[in-house]
Design an enzyme around this catalytic site. Structure first.
Site, PDB file in Angstrom:
ATOM      1  N   GLU A  75       0.828  -1.204   0.000  1.00  0.00           N
ATOM      2  CA  GLU A  75       0.000   0.000   0.000  1.00  0.00           C
ATOM      3  C   GLU A  75       0.860   1.250   0.000  1.00  0.00           C
ATOM      4  O   GLU A  75       0.594   2.218  -0.714  1.00  0.00           O
ATOM      5  CB  GLU A  75      -0.908   0.028   1.237  1.00  0.00           C
ATOM      6  CG  GLU A  75      -1.946  -1.067   1.301  1.00  0.00           C
ATOM      7  CD  GLU A  75      -1.468  -2.338   1.993  1.00  0.00           C
ATOM      8  OE1 GLU A  75      -0.283  -2.710   1.855  1.00  0.00           O
ATOM      9  OE2 GLU A  75      -2.296  -2.963   2.675  1.00  0.00           O
ATOM     10  N   CYS A 112      -2.198  -2.911   7.324  1.00  0.00           N
ATOM     11  CA  CYS A 112      -1.617  -2.705   8.656  1.00  0.00           C
ATOM     12  C   CYS A 112      -1.823  -1.256   9.095  1.00  0.00           C
ATOM     13  O   CYS A 112      -2.167  -0.386   8.294  1.00  0.00           O
ATOM     14  CB  CYS A 112      -0.130  -3.061   8.635  1.00  0.00           C
ATOM     15  SG  CYS A 112       0.911  -1.785   7.912  1.00  0.00           S
TER      16      CYS A 112
HETATM   17  N1  THU Z   1       2.199  -6.361   4.133  1.00  0.00           N
HETATM   18  C1  THU Z   1       1.717  -5.491   3.204  1.00  0.00           C
HETATM   19  O1  THU Z   1       2.257  -5.371   2.097  1.00  0.00           O
HETATM   20  N2  THU Z   1       0.621  -4.762   3.531  1.00  0.00           N
HETATM   21  C2  THU Z   1      -0.006  -4.801   4.748  1.00  0.00           C
HETATM   22  O2  THU Z   1      -0.865  -3.983   5.018  1.00  0.00           O
HETATM   23  C3  THU Z   1       0.347  -5.853   5.694  1.00  0.00           C
HETATM   24  C4  THU Z   1       1.610  -6.567   5.446  1.00  0.00           C
HETATM   25  C5  THU Z   1       3.407  -7.124   3.808  1.00  0.00           C
HETATM   26  C6  THU Z   1       4.615  -6.737   4.624  1.00  0.00           C
HETATM   27  C7  THU Z   1       5.441  -7.985   4.588  1.00  0.00           C
HETATM   28  O3  THU Z   1       6.224  -7.966   3.402  1.00  0.00           O
HETATM   29  C8  THU Z   1       4.423  -9.098   4.462  1.00  0.00           C
HETATM   30  O4  THU Z   1       3.205  -8.496   4.046  1.00  0.00           O
HETATM   31  C9  THU Z   1       4.184  -9.868   5.769  1.00  0.00           C
HETATM   32  O5  THU Z   1       3.900  -9.007   6.809  1.00  0.00           O
END
Ligand code: THU
Length: 160
Positions: A75, A112
């Protein structure tokens, strides 16, 4: 003491084919971007696609690093790139999808907290809501019409 209730509003779609046409296309772009994620540590691939008022679609995916905190979520890769390359554009909507190489993700994966905070910054900057659609690999899609529905009580420039 007073109790306060905060309401959030979300729409749930059963499948991608239920989404409006332009959002189906946006979700397809997010799915394509997801497959190019650099996620050798988590094996959890996330793709994001943003549509601007100009019609341009900008995509991003998660970029991991051996020094874990140096990586970045899909994101923020997408929205920072949009901010860097189209500083005066308005972001209408964002589609997000996640796929794990370890297990099938059939439920929607919410962004997140750090990504929600980043999205909030751009929504406030452009003074117009960003619709956010998120899903797993398959299954239902959740729509928030504004980041305020995903991050109530957000911190913004008015507190500075
Ligand atoms: N991740 C995202 O790309 N977006 C989120 O909102 C949550 C987590 C990614 C970060 C990391 O590379 C993987 O997912 C595991 O946490």
């Amino acid at each position: 003491m007073k109790k306060q209730k905060i309401e959030i509003h979300l729409d749930v779609f059963d499948s991608v084919s239920e989404l409006p046409q332009d959002i189906q296309k946006l979700m397809n772009k997010a799915q394509e971007a997801r497959e190019d994620a650099y996620a050798p540590y988590s094996h959890f691939r996330v793709g994001a696609a943003l549509i601007l008022n100009t019609g341009e679609i900008i995509t991003g995916n998660n970029q991991e690093n051996a020094a874990f905190p140096s990586g970045l979520c899909a994101e923020r890769v997408a929205i920072f790139y949009a901010g860097a390359t189209n500083p005066n554009a308005t972001i209408h909507a964002m589609a997000i999808t996640a796929r794990s190489l370890k297990q099938k993700i059939t439920s929607p994966i919410p962004s997140c907290g750090a990504c929600r905070q980043a999205i909030a910054e751009y929504e406030i900057k452009q003074d117009a809501p960003i619709a956010i659609y998120f899903m797993g690999e398959t299954g239902k899609i959740v729509k928030a019409s504004s980041i305020a529905d995903l991050l109530p009580l957000l911190f913004d420039k008015n507190y500075l």
